[in-house]
Every structure is written in structure tokens, then in C-alpha cells.
Design a protein around this motif. Structure first.
Motif, PDB file in Angstrom:
ATOM      1  N   PRO A 178      26.273  52.460  12.149  1.00  0.00           N
ATOM      2  CA  PRO A 178      24.900  52.413  11.334  1.00  0.00           C
ATOM      3  C   PRO A 178      24.980  53.170  10.386  1.00  0.00           C
ATOM      4  O   PRO A 178      23.905  52.884   9.305  1.00  0.00           O
ATOM      5  CB  PRO A 178      23.700  52.809  12.416  1.00  0.00           C
ATOM      6  CG  PRO A 178      24.559  53.667  13.588  1.00  0.00           C
ATOM      7  CD  PRO A 178      25.980  52.975  13.555  1.00  0.00           C
ATOM      8  N   LEU A 181      26.124  50.439   5.568  1.00  0.00           N
ATOM      9  CA  LEU A 181      25.431  49.270   5.465  1.00  0.00           C
ATOM     10  C   LEU A 181      26.465  48.168   4.684  1.00  0.00           C
ATOM     11  O   LEU A 181      26.908  48.459   3.686  1.00  0.00           O
ATOM     12  CB  LEU A 181      24.071  49.415   4.562  1.00  0.00           C
ATOM     13  CG  LEU A 181      23.501  48.034   4.069  1.00  0.00           C
ATOM     14  CD1 LEU A 181      22.665  47.252   5.089  1.00  0.00           C
ATOM     15  CD2 LEU A 181      22.566  48.541   2.754  1.00  0.00           C
ATOM     16  N   ARG A 200      22.677  42.762  13.204  1.00  0.00           N
ATOM     17  CA  ARG A 200      22.344  44.417  13.365  1.00  0.00           C
ATOM     18  C   ARG A 200      21.918  44.895  12.317  1.00  0.00           C
ATOM     19  O   ARG A 200      21.605  44.101  10.991  1.00  0.00           O
ATOM     20  CB  ARG A 200      23.640  44.884  13.135  1.00  0.00           C
ATOM     21  CG  ARG A 200      24.954  44.522  14.235  1.00  0.00           C
ATOM     22  CD  ARG A 200      24.803  45.337  15.571  1.00  0.00           C
ATOM     23  NE  ARG A 200      25.789  45.063  16.267  1.00  0.00           N
ATOM     24  CZ  ARG A 200      26.165  43.968  16.981  1.00  0.00           C
ATOM     25  NH1 ARG A 200      25.715  43.040  17.041  1.00  0.00           N
ATOM     26  NH2 ARG A 200      27.440  44.272  18.031  1.00  0.00           N
ATOM     27  N   PRO A 201      20.895  45.835  12.440  1.00  0.00           N
ATOM     28  CA  PRO A 201      20.297  46.556  11.408  1.00  0.00           C
ATOM     29  C   PRO A 201      21.065  46.882  10.046  1.00  0.00           C
ATOM     30  O   PRO A 201      20.452  46.901   9.119  1.00  0.00           O
ATOM     31  CB  PRO A 201      19.503  47.855  11.957  1.00  0.00           C
ATOM     32  CG  PRO A 201      19.620  47.634  13.545  1.00  0.00           C
ATOM     33  CD  PRO A 201      20.850  46.552  13.747  1.00  0.00           C
ATOM     34  N   ASN A 202      22.333  47.158  10.347  1.00  0.00           N
ATOM     35  CA  ASN A 202      23.233  47.522   9.000  1.00  0.00           C
ATOM     36  C   ASN A 202      24.059  46.461   8.575  1.00  0.00           C
ATOM     37  O   ASN A 202      24.847  46.743   7.420  1.00  0.00           O
ATOM     38  CB  ASN A 202      24.089  48.698   9.536  1.00  0.00           C
ATOM     39  CG  ASN A 202      24.969  48.387  10.621  1.00  0.00           C
ATOM     40  OD1 ASN A 202      24.668  47.614  11.543  1.00  0.00           O
ATOM     41  ND2 ASN A 202      26.380  48.644  10.378  1.00  0.00           N
ATOM     42  N   CYS A 204      23.457  42.869   6.608  1.00  0.00           N
ATOM     43  CA  CYS A 204      22.507  41.838   5.852  1.00  0.00           C
ATOM     44  C   CYS A 204      23.304  40.478   5.344  1.00  0.00           C
ATOM     45  O   CYS A 204      24.319  40.834   4.360  1.00  0.00           O
ATOM     46  CB  CYS A 204      22.087  42.680   4.641  1.00  0.00           C
ATOM     47  SG  CYS A 204      20.948  41.808   3.730  1.00  0.00           S
ATOM     48  N   ALA A 228      17.444  45.885   1.917  1.00  0.00           N
ATOM     49  CA  ALA A 228      18.229  46.581   2.766  1.00  0.00           C
ATOM     50  C   ALA A 228      18.905  47.978   2.316  1.00  0.00           C
ATOM     51  O   ALA A 228      18.651  48.981   2.985  1.00  0.00           O
ATOM     52  CB  ALA A 228      19.577  45.767   3.196  1.00  0.00           C
ATOM     53  N   ARG A 231      16.264  50.631   2.224  1.00  0.00           N
ATOM     54  CA  ARG A 231      15.723  51.060   3.732  1.00  0.00           C
ATOM     55  C   ARG A 231      16.970  52.158   3.961  1.00  0.00           C
ATOM     56  O   ARG A 231      16.742  53.332   4.822  1.00  0.00           O
ATOM     57  CB  ARG A 231      15.776  49.901   4.600  1.00  0.00           C
ATOM     58  CG  ARG A 231      15.419  50.472   5.905  1.00  0.00           C
ATOM     59  CD  ARG A 231      15.293  49.153   6.798  1.00  0.00           C
ATOM     60  NE  ARG A 231      16.491  48.378   6.921  1.00  0.00           N
ATOM     61  CZ  ARG A 231      16.384  47.220   6.812  1.00  0.00           C
ATOM     62  NH1 ARG A 231      15.491  46.561   6.068  1.00  0.00           N
ATOM     63  NH2 ARG A 231      17.544  46.460   6.735  1.00  0.00           N
ATOM     64  N   HIS A 232      18.233  51.810   3.697  1.00  0.00           N
ATOM     65  CA  HIS A 232      19.527  52.539   4.011  1.00  0.00           C
ATOM     66  C   HIS A 232      19.398  53.719   3.174  1.00  0.00           C
ATOM     67  O   HIS A 232      20.197  54.767   3.850  1.00  0.00           O
ATOM     68  CB  HIS A 232      20.694  51.547   3.774  1.00  0.00           C
ATOM     69  CG  HIS A 232      21.876  52.108   4.371  1.00  0.00           C
ATOM     70  ND1 HIS A 232      22.217  52.416   5.885  1.00  0.00           N
ATOM     71  CD2 HIS A 232      23.084  52.551   4.007  1.00  0.00           C
ATOM     72  CE1 HIS A 232      23.121  52.904   6.081  1.00  0.00           C
ATOM     73  NE2 HIS A 232      23.967  53.155   5.067  1.00  0.00           N
TER      74      HIS A 232
END
Length: 306
Positions: A178, A181, A200-202, A204, A228, A231-232
Motif C-alpha cells: 500500500p 501507488l 486495490r486502493p493503491n 489505479c 489517486a 489521496r496517496h
């Protein structure tokens, strides 16, 4: 103001997969010829990449994978990895210079000795999975560079990939990490058809239909990647800079033009300024029509040097 570094090495041209293969030594020759003919007003510094030893690959590629590639290297002629990817006697040497460029650029940018960097090297790397060489790629240089930044003490980094082909290797390597990204735009459905549906959240993913032009590409990338990245909050940005989404490229089916690569490069640079103190290391991936490739790299560099 620290300069932009342009890293390369003559030994990256010794890797050759045979007459007529699109991933040819002439790619680097075309790029360097046009880059050196362009007036950078002292803002671009040319650097010979160092060669790394095999131990530097261990953070990403397991020892058995590296050993298997070493054993496959022919004394003469070619050895096939897959239908698209071959080794000649100099291939692994070239790949170690490509990784060396990525790691040296990363070290220099982190140390503040350069504002950002572009690595004009081959073989490319973003299709190389942790234990699979494929798609013209032997070692995943951008993944190794990101790992280097994390080892230096950074807690979050980002990899942005605008090659026409999905960066499957980079996603496979970092899908459960995580702190990294990975944003990848790519023609879909298209080669390689691996890891292009990871949720996955990481991760895109920005799939584009064949025929998509620069306006479609830019709108999709800017909308999805901005969200993205903000946020990261990466401390450093790496770019898998593939130029085979150009409308003249024989291997892709997207319709980008030279100015689209300038625009996406400016977009990335602006976002790097928000969270990453402008720290960018960019690595050459695809791009197989020589004139379009060289022009697109110059556009990419124009954003980096300003």
C-alpha cells in the motif's frame, strides 16, 4: 536550481533481439540524436549510467529468477524467453546498466543533486513481473527504483505508467504494497492481458479503447490520477514513460500526438510539485516509430527541464 539529468549508456545498445525486432538499439540512437540537437539552455545534464551488480535486484526479483536468466544467456546468437523476447550475449549486461540508471537517478534526485531525471535506457522493464521476464522486459527497473526510494526512508511513492501497454509487472510486484501507488493507462483489451483488473486502493487502472485520442487520454488520466495522487501523497514520483500510444506507433492503437506527451508530463510535474517536492525519475519504456519516439521524448523533457 538543480538540473534535469539525462542518463544512458552505450552498452544499452548492445542488447539486440534480431533484425526487424521493434525494440531495437536504434531507439536509443534516435532519441539521443534529437535530444543532443535540441538547445536545453544548460538545464539538461548528460550522465553515463553506472552498472549495478546482481545483488541490487534482490529487493524485487528472487535469486532463482535471476539465476535462470543468467543461465539462458547465449555465448552467441539468441536465446528465446518468449515469442517476443530474446537474449543475446550482451542482454543482461544492458539490463544491469538500465537498472543502474534508474537507481543512480533515484539517489541523485533524493540527494538534491538533480531536480528530476530521465533514463534513456533499454531493455524496458514494466512488463517484467517478480519472477517472469516477458514483453521485451528482463528486470523491472521502475519497481527497483521505487524500492530504492523506500529503502532510503520514504514512506510513500507513486509510479505512473502511460505506455500503450499495461504495466502488468509493476502491478504484480506492488499490488499488496500500500505504500506504492501504481497508476497505469493502457489500451484495453490489449497485450499483455495480465493484472489489468486488479482492485486495490493503491492500484489505479485507466483502460482506454482502441482509437482513443489525446483529449480522451488526458481527460481520463487527469481525472483519475489527480484524485489517486492527492489521496496517496507520494514523496517521490516515478514514471514508466512509454511513447507507443503515439498515433504513428506500429505496435499500438491509440492516437496520441507529440503535444499530448508534453501535456501529460506537465500534469505529472505539477502534481509532483504538490506533494513530492518536484522529485521525479522517469524511465523509457515503449515507443517504436523512431521519429515519433524521439520527438515525444523531447516533449517529455521540455516539461521536466522547466
Amino acid at each position: 536550481m538543480p538540473k534535469t539529468l539525462f542518463l544512458g549508456h552505450k552498452n544499452c545498445r548492445r542488447h539486440d533481439m534480431g533484425q526487424g525486432h521493434p525494440e531495437s538499439p536504434q531507439r536509443l540512437q534516435a532519441i539521443e540524436q534529437l535530444v543532443r540537437a535540441t538547445d536545453w539552455q544548460g538545464k539538461l545534464s548528460f550522465v553515463d549510467a553506472p552498472k549495478v551488480d546482481l545483488a541490487c535486484l534482490g529487493g524485487i526479483h528472487p535469486k532463482h529468477h535471476v539465476q535462470a536468466l543468467m543461465e539462458l544467456v547465449p555465448e552467441q546468437g539468441f536465446a528465446d524467453i518468449d515469442a517476443d523476447t530474446r537474449l543475446n550475449p550482451y542482454s543482461l549486461d544492458a539490463a544491469l546498466y538500465a537498472v543502474g540508471a534508474a537507481l543512480h537517478a533515484t539517489d541523485q534526485v533524493i540527494a538534491g543533486q538533480a531536480g528530476n531525471a530521465f533514463c534513456s535506457v533499454r531493455p524496458p522493464g514494466h512488463h517484467a513481473e517478480s519472477a517472469i521476464a516477458m514483453g521485451f522486459c528482463l528486470f523491472n527497473s521502475v519497481a527497483l527504483a521505487a524500492e530504492r526510494a523506500l529503502a532510503s526512508g520514504m514512506s510513500r511513492v507513486a509510479i505512473l505508467d502511460f505506455d500503450v501497454h499495461h504495466g502488468n509487472g509493476t502491478v504484480e510486484i506492488f499490488q499488496d504494497r500500500p505504500e506504492v501507488l501504481v497508476c497505469s493507462s493502457f489500451q484495453y483489451p490489449f497485450y499483455p492481458g495480465r493484472f489489468d483488473d486488479v482492485v486495490r486502493p493503491n492500484i489505479c487502472l485507466t483502460p482506454l479503447t482502441a482509437g482513443s485520442d489525446g483529449a480522451v487520454f488526458r481527460q481520463a488520466v487527469e481525472r483519475q490520477w489527480t484524485r489517486a495522487l492527492r489521496r496517496h501523497q507520494p514523496e517521490m514520483i516515478f514514471i514508466s514513460a512509454g511513447f507507443d500510444a503515439h498515433r504513428d506507433d506500429p505496435l499500438g492503437g491509440l492516437n496520441l500526438q507529440d503535444e499530448d506527451f508534453l501535456a501529460v508530463s506537465w500534469f505529472i510535474k505539477d502534481l509532483a510539485g504538490e506533494t513530492a517536492q518536484g522529485r521525479i525519475v522517469s524511465l523509457l519504456e515503449g515507443g517504436y516509430q523512431l521519429d515519433a519516439l524521439a520527438r515525444s521524448v523531447v516533449q517529455h523533457l521540455k516539461a521536466l527541464v522547466e
